[in-house]
Design a protein around this motif. Structure first.
Motif, PDB file in Angstrom:
ATOM      1  N   ALA A   1      12.905   2.595  -9.311  1.00 47.22           N
ATOM      2  CA  ALA A   1      12.315   1.304  -9.661  1.00 47.22           C
ATOM      3  C   ALA A   1      10.823   1.380  -9.376  1.00 47.22           C
ATOM      4  O   ALA A   1      10.394   2.046  -8.427  1.00 47.22           O
ATOM      5  N   ALA A   2      10.030   0.703 -10.178  1.00 47.10           N
ATOM      6  CA  ALA A   2       8.572   0.808 -10.073  1.00 47.10           C
ATOM      7  C   ALA A   2       8.043   0.474  -8.681  1.00 47.10           C
ATOM      8  O   ALA A   2       7.169   1.192  -8.171  1.00 47.10           O
ATOM      9  N   PRO A   3       8.511  -0.597  -8.000  1.00 51.80           N
ATOM     10  CA  PRO A   3       7.966  -0.895  -6.672  1.00 51.80           C
ATOM     11  C   PRO A   3       8.171   0.233  -5.666  1.00 51.80           C
ATOM     12  O   PRO A   3       7.259   0.558  -4.894  1.00 51.80           O
ATOM     13  N   ILE A   4       9.355   0.846  -5.659  1.00 57.58           N
ATOM     14  CA  ILE A   4       9.638   1.902  -4.695  1.00 57.58           C
ATOM     15  C   ILE A   4       8.872   3.173  -5.045  1.00 57.58           C
ATOM     16  O   ILE A   4       8.250   3.814  -4.181  1.00 57.58           O
ATOM     17  N   CYS A   5       8.886   3.570  -6.302  1.00 56.58           N
ATOM     18  CA  CYS A   5       8.198   4.798  -6.703  1.00 56.58           C
ATOM     19  C   CYS A   5       6.681   4.669  -6.579  1.00 56.58           C
ATOM     20  O   CYS A   5       5.989   5.654  -6.300  1.00 56.58           O
ATOM     21  N   SER A   6       6.154   3.470  -6.768  1.00 63.13           N
ATOM     22  CA  SER A   6       4.719   3.261  -6.544  1.00 63.13           C
ATOM     23  C   SER A   6       4.384   3.436  -5.070  1.00 63.13           C
ATOM     24  O   SER A   6       3.362   4.038  -4.713  1.00 63.13           O
TER      25      SER A   6
ATOM     26  N   LEU B   1       5.708   9.312  -9.441  1.00 60.72           N
ATOM     27  CA  LEU B   1       5.765  10.169  -8.254  1.00 60.72           C
ATOM     28  C   LEU B   1       4.818  11.351  -8.429  1.00 60.72           C
ATOM     29  O   LEU B   1       5.222  12.477  -8.713  1.00 60.72           O
ATOM     30  N   SER B   2       3.558  11.110  -8.229  1.00 62.45           N
ATOM     31  CA  SER B   2       2.524  12.092  -8.536  1.00 62.45           C
ATOM     32  C   SER B   2       2.444  13.250  -7.544  1.00 62.45           C
ATOM     33  O   SER B   2       1.792  14.255  -7.814  1.00 62.45           O
ATOM     34  N   SER B   3       3.111  13.121  -6.372  1.00 64.99           N
ATOM     35  CA  SER B   3       3.092  14.212  -5.388  1.00 64.99           C
ATOM     36  C   SER B   3       4.390  15.017  -5.368  1.00 64.99           C
ATOM     37  O   SER B   3       4.552  15.927  -4.552  1.00 64.99           O
ATOM     38  N   LEU B   4       5.305  14.713  -6.288  1.00 64.22           N
ATOM     39  CA  LEU B   4       6.625  15.347  -6.289  1.00 64.22           C
ATOM     40  C   LEU B   4       6.516  16.839  -6.606  1.00 64.22           C
ATOM     41  O   LEU B   4       5.931  17.228  -7.610  1.00 64.22           O
ATOM     42  N   GLN B   5       7.120  17.671  -5.733  1.00 67.14           N
ATOM     43  CA  GLN B   5       7.082  19.118  -5.924  1.00 67.14           C
ATOM     44  C   GLN B   5       8.443  19.708  -6.270  1.00 67.14           C
ATOM     45  O   GLN B   5       8.510  20.755  -6.893  1.00 67.14           O
ATOM     46  N   GLU B   6       9.520  19.043  -5.859  1.00 66.81           N
ATOM     47  CA  GLU B   6      10.866  19.551  -6.157  1.00 66.81           C
ATOM     48  C   GLU B   6      11.749  18.393  -6.600  1.00 66.81           C
ATOM     49  O   GLU B   6      11.790  17.353  -5.950  1.00 66.81           O
TER      50      GLU B   6
ATOM     51  N   LEU C   1       5.885   5.337  -2.987  1.00 66.33           N
ATOM     52  CA  LEU C   1       6.054   6.745  -2.609  1.00 66.33           C
ATOM     53  C   LEU C   1       5.245   7.693  -3.477  1.00 66.33           C
ATOM     54  O   LEU C   1       5.436   8.911  -3.405  1.00 66.33           O
ATOM     55  N   SER C   2       4.349   7.175  -4.295  1.00 67.62           N
ATOM     56  CA  SER C   2       3.650   7.993  -5.291  1.00 67.62           C
ATOM     57  C   SER C   2       2.907   9.172  -4.679  1.00 67.62           C
ATOM     58  O   SER C   2       2.898  10.264  -5.251  1.00 67.62           O
ATOM     59  N   SER C   3       2.300   8.981  -3.522  1.00 65.16           N
ATOM     60  CA  SER C   3       1.497  10.051  -2.926  1.00 65.16           C
ATOM     61  C   SER C   3       2.166  10.698  -1.715  1.00 65.16           C
ATOM     62  O   SER C   3       1.552  11.547  -1.061  1.00 65.16           O
TER      63      SER C   3
ATOM     64  N   SER D   1       0.832  -1.202   0.000  1.00 67.30           N
ATOM     65  CA  SER D   1       0.000   0.000   0.000  1.00 67.30           C
ATOM     66  C   SER D   1       0.865   1.251   0.000  1.00 67.30           C
ATOM     67  O   SER D   1       1.880   1.314   0.698  1.00 67.30           O
ATOM     68  N   PRO D   2       0.512   2.280  -0.790  1.00 63.10           N
ATOM     69  CA  PRO D   2       1.293   3.529  -0.844  1.00 63.10           C
ATOM     70  C   PRO D   2       1.334   4.212   0.516  1.00 63.10           C
ATOM     71  O   PRO D   2       0.409   4.117   1.317  1.00 63.10           O
ATOM     72  N   LEU D   3       2.430   4.933   0.747  1.00 66.37           N
ATOM     73  CA  LEU D   3       2.566   5.683   1.988  1.00 66.37           C
ATOM     74  C   LEU D   3       1.769   6.979   1.881  1.00 66.37           C
ATOM     75  O   LEU D   3       1.603   7.540   0.801  1.00 66.37           O
ATOM     76  N   SER D   4       1.312   7.454   3.037  1.00 72.93           N
ATOM     77  CA  SER D   4       0.498   8.669   3.040  1.00 72.93           C
ATOM     78  C   SER D   4       1.228   9.873   3.626  1.00 72.93           C
ATOM     79  O   SER D   4       0.886  11.012   3.313  1.00 72.93           O
ATOM     80  N   CYS D   5       2.231   9.659   4.483  1.00 72.77           N
ATOM     81  CA  CYS D   5       2.949  10.758   5.116  1.00 72.77           C
ATOM     82  C   CYS D   5       3.967  11.361   4.153  1.00 72.77           C
ATOM     83  O   CYS D   5       4.590  10.653   3.367  1.00 72.77           O
ATOM     84  N   LYS D   6       4.158  12.673   4.236  1.00 69.95           N
ATOM     85  CA  LYS D   6       5.073  13.376   3.338  1.00 69.95           C
ATOM     86  C   LYS D   6       6.523  13.103   3.727  1.00 69.95           C
ATOM     87  O   LYS D   6       6.866  13.036   4.894  1.00 69.95           O
ATOM     88  N   ILE D   7       7.378  12.948   2.724  1.00 74.93           N
ATOM     89  CA  ILE D   7       8.779  12.624   2.954  1.00 74.93           C
ATOM     90  C   ILE D   7       9.628  13.222   1.842  1.00 74.93           C
ATOM     91  O   ILE D   7       9.144  13.417   0.712  1.00 74.93           O
ATOM     92  N   GLU D   8      10.891  13.553   2.154  1.00 72.16           N
ATOM     93  CA  GLU D   8      11.854  13.985   1.138  1.00 72.16           C
ATOM     94  C   GLU D   8      13.056  13.060   1.182  1.00 72.16           C
ATOM     95  O   GLU D   8      13.480  12.637   2.261  1.00 72.16           O
ATOM     96  N   ILE D   9      13.610  12.755   0.013  1.00 74.09           N
ATOM     97  CA  ILE D   9      14.674  11.758  -0.102  1.00 74.09           C
ATOM     98  C   ILE D   9      15.833  12.326  -0.918  1.00 74.09           C
ATOM     99  O   ILE D   9      15.620  12.945  -1.969  1.00 74.09           O
ATOM    100  N   THR D  10      17.050  12.086  -0.426  1.00 73.95           N
ATOM    101  CA  THR D  10      18.287  12.420  -1.126  1.00 73.95           C
ATOM    102  C   THR D  10      19.082  11.144  -1.301  1.00 73.95           C
ATOM    103  O   THR D  10      19.319  10.421  -0.329  1.00 73.95           O
ATOM    104  N   THR D  11      19.520  10.856  -2.528  1.00 74.23           N
ATOM    105  CA  THR D  11      20.280   9.631  -2.753  1.00 74.23           C
ATOM    106  C   THR D  11      21.147   9.754  -4.003  1.00 74.23           C
ATOM    107  O   THR D  11      20.838  10.529  -4.914  1.00 74.23           O
ATOM    108  N   ASP D  12      22.238   8.978  -4.015  1.00 73.37           N
ATOM    109  CA  ASP D  12      23.064   8.858  -5.216  1.00 73.37           C
ATOM    110  C   ASP D  12      22.809   7.530  -5.920  1.00 73.37           C
ATOM    111  O   ASP D  12      23.412   7.240  -6.945  1.00 73.37           O
ATOM    112  N   ASP D  13      21.901   6.731  -5.349  1.00 77.56           N
ATOM    113  CA  ASP D  13      21.586   5.423  -5.932  1.00 77.56           C
ATOM    114  C   ASP D  13      20.339   5.542  -6.815  1.00 77.56           C
ATOM    115  O   ASP D  13      19.284   5.009  -6.492  1.00 77.56           O
TER     116      ASP D  13
END
Length: 529
Positions: A366-371, A404-409, A373-375, A348-360
């Motif tokens: 990948a579709a499973p992770i981005c799905s 990533l339909s909720s991505l703002q930056e 975090l979509s919202s 199930s997609p996560l509902s709480c807002k989060i920001e992520i920084t990564t070099d990977d």
């Protein structure tokens, strides 16, 4: 659902200034007065700045102890900051008759910050004999480049019942730390009636005899709220519990009030733990692990709001996604290639807002992770390094990014060979800010590649950028910044969006571009050149 926005402002991620080497105090101490010790009273209006990254010490004293001077000398400065040597008593204050209250009440009720630097011993016999140190509310302790033994450090910590923040830097002789959950209480919180002889009855035997495999360890006080240990290459965490003959959680689980933990440049810190549970307390709100070996998984810490992981070898992201369902708001993962690749997101997609920084970007996009975090994902910062051969993103990565339909930056940094943006960004209808920085091979923005929701576009330090597409900037754009892009000679003047309110080209651009933008003054409200 808990409100994660109301996080304590003091819990900011620790960052050394660019001019200071990690774990060294040279730059920090040069800004202090040229004294062996200094005491700063809270009543004074001026504040001594130790380093740019440290908060102004308003309403807080600084006791600085360097070399072999005893702590009690710095304490004496609080009592008598200016002394007439001709009439001074030959006896220290605690041995003078009629001096029932050695430390003024204002000093005993103020929060003190004790800093010990370049010292071979942290407690002298003078300190042990003086009840003055016991009266002070020292809540912050920094130890730099100290060659004291584990026993000496444990003894010092045991004399500081108000200590809430402990920072240890470059103490190479320290080899092990641990926590005793039920220590013998040997100090009295009312130090006004406690003398040095009574203090001697505290845990002398306990400190002297606590050892694992014949090696002593530093006993951490259980009331700590913040702990930072940096550049102690031999340091390990005691894996078993010292409570009730080895029964208990072990590790740092005895620090039940700990809110923030930073372990940096201590590769062996978690290498010896052998118990089943993760060795960290559930009270943690900020966790910063850098250059750590031996740890392979993370268990959920339900109160965690900020997680920093850098150069942690085989550390896997197992257990991190349940954290995002709780309070986790910031996730920072660098140089840890297995973190995303081995994680198994929930369905199930996560509902709480989060920001992520990564070099990977390979593991993350990948579709499973981005799905998952979509919202919830609002900010995504993608980094790369010099040895990265990525010239463009794969079709699978582009498709995953569009989920990533909720991505703002969205930010791309240090992609040395990346030539173009991922296709399909125009499908991310929530995107407001796009940054492209330090991408040496980046050449142009493709036409119709940007979403109609974009308001801020920043392009900086991209020497190969030669043009912006005509009619390629969205009608929603309000701010355009172009810095240090010398190959860009002009903007599509006739097709700049009418919504543009600010144009910033003031750093490192060609004369042709600067001249063109000056001619636009009057048509765009703000032009910075």
């Amino acid at each position: 659902m808990p409100n994660r926005q109301a996080t304590d402002a003091s819990l900011k991620p620790y960052c050394l200034p660019s001019g200071i080497k990690a774990g060294r105090n040279k730059g920090r101490l040069r800004s202090l007065p040229a004294l062996q010790m200094a005491a700063i009273r809270p009543a004074e209006s001026t504040t001594t700045h130790v380093a740019e990254d440290e908060p102004k010490m308003k309403q807080q004293n600084l006791l600085l102890v360097q070399r072999r001077r005893p702590i009690s000398d710095a304490v004496t400065n609080l009592t008598n900051p200016v002394t007439n040597t001709s009439s001074a008593s030959p006896l220290p204050p605690w041995q003078q008759k009629g001096q029932d209250e050695i430390i003024p009440k204002s000093a005993r009720t103020s929060h003190l910050w004790l800093k010990i630097s370049c010292s071979s011993n942290v407690l002298s016999q003078t300190d042990v004999e003086s009840p003055a140190i016991y009266q002070l509310r020292i809540d912050t302790l920094e130890i730099w480049d100290c060659s004291a033994s584990e026993k000496e450090l444990s003894k010092l910590l045991s004399y500081l019942p108000y200590l809430s923040k402990l920072e240890i830097y470059s103490c190479e002789k320290i080899k092990m730390v641990g926590v005793v959950e039920q220590q013998k209480t040997t100090h009295n919180m009312g130090f006004g009636q406690t003398g040095p002889q009574q203090q001697e009855t505290r845990g002398e035997e306990e400190i002297a005899t606590v050892a694992v495999g014949g090696e002593a360890l530093v006993l951490l006080p259980t009331q700590l709220q913040e702990l930072m240990i940096q550049n102690c290459p031999q340091l390990t965490l005691l894996s078993s519990s010292l409570n009730h003959g080895g029964q208990g959680g072990g590790g740092l689980q005895g620090l039940r009030s700990l809110r923030r933990l930073d372990i940096i440049g201590c590769p062996k810190f978690l290498s010896s733990y052998s118990f089943s549970g993760f060795p960290l307390p559930t009270s943690l709100q900020i966790l910063n692990l850098r250059d750590i070996e031996g740890i392979v998984t993370l268990e959920p810490l339900s109160n965690l709001t900020i997680l920093y992981i850098c150069n942690c070898g085989d550390l896997k992201g197992e257990g991190v996604w349940p954290l995002a369902q709780c309070r986790l708001a910031v996730l920072f993962v660098l140089k840890t290639p297995k973190f995303f690749a081995s994680s198994e997101p929930q369905n199930s997609p996560l509902s709480c807002k989060i920001e992520i920084t990564t070099d990977d970007h390979t593991g993350f996009l990948a579709a499973p992770i981005c799905s998952l975090l979509s919202s919830s994902l609002t900010k995504l910062y993608l980094y790369s390094y010099e040895n990265d051969e990525v010239e463009r993103f794969s079709k699978e990565q582009e498709d995953a990014l569009q989920l990533l339909s909720s991505l703002q930056e969205l930010r791309f940094q240090f992609f040395c060979k990346l030539q173009c943006l991922p296709a399909g960004l125009h499908r991310i209808s929530s995107l407001k800010t796009l940054r492209i920085e330090y991408c040496q091979a980046f050449r142009s923005l493709p036409k119709d590649s940007l979403p109609c929701s974009l308001q801020y576009l920043y392009i900086a330090h991209c020497p190969a950028l030669k043009s912006l597409p005509k009619d390629g900037l969205p009608s929603s754009l309000q701010s355009l910044r172009i810095w240090d892009c010398p190959a860009l000679k002009s903007l599509p003047e006739d097709s700049l969006p009418s919504s543009l309110r600010k144009l910033d080209i003031q750093v490192g651009n060609s004369k042709e571009l600067m001249w063109q933008c000056r001619k636009l003054k009057g048509t765009i409200p703000i032009i910075e050149d």
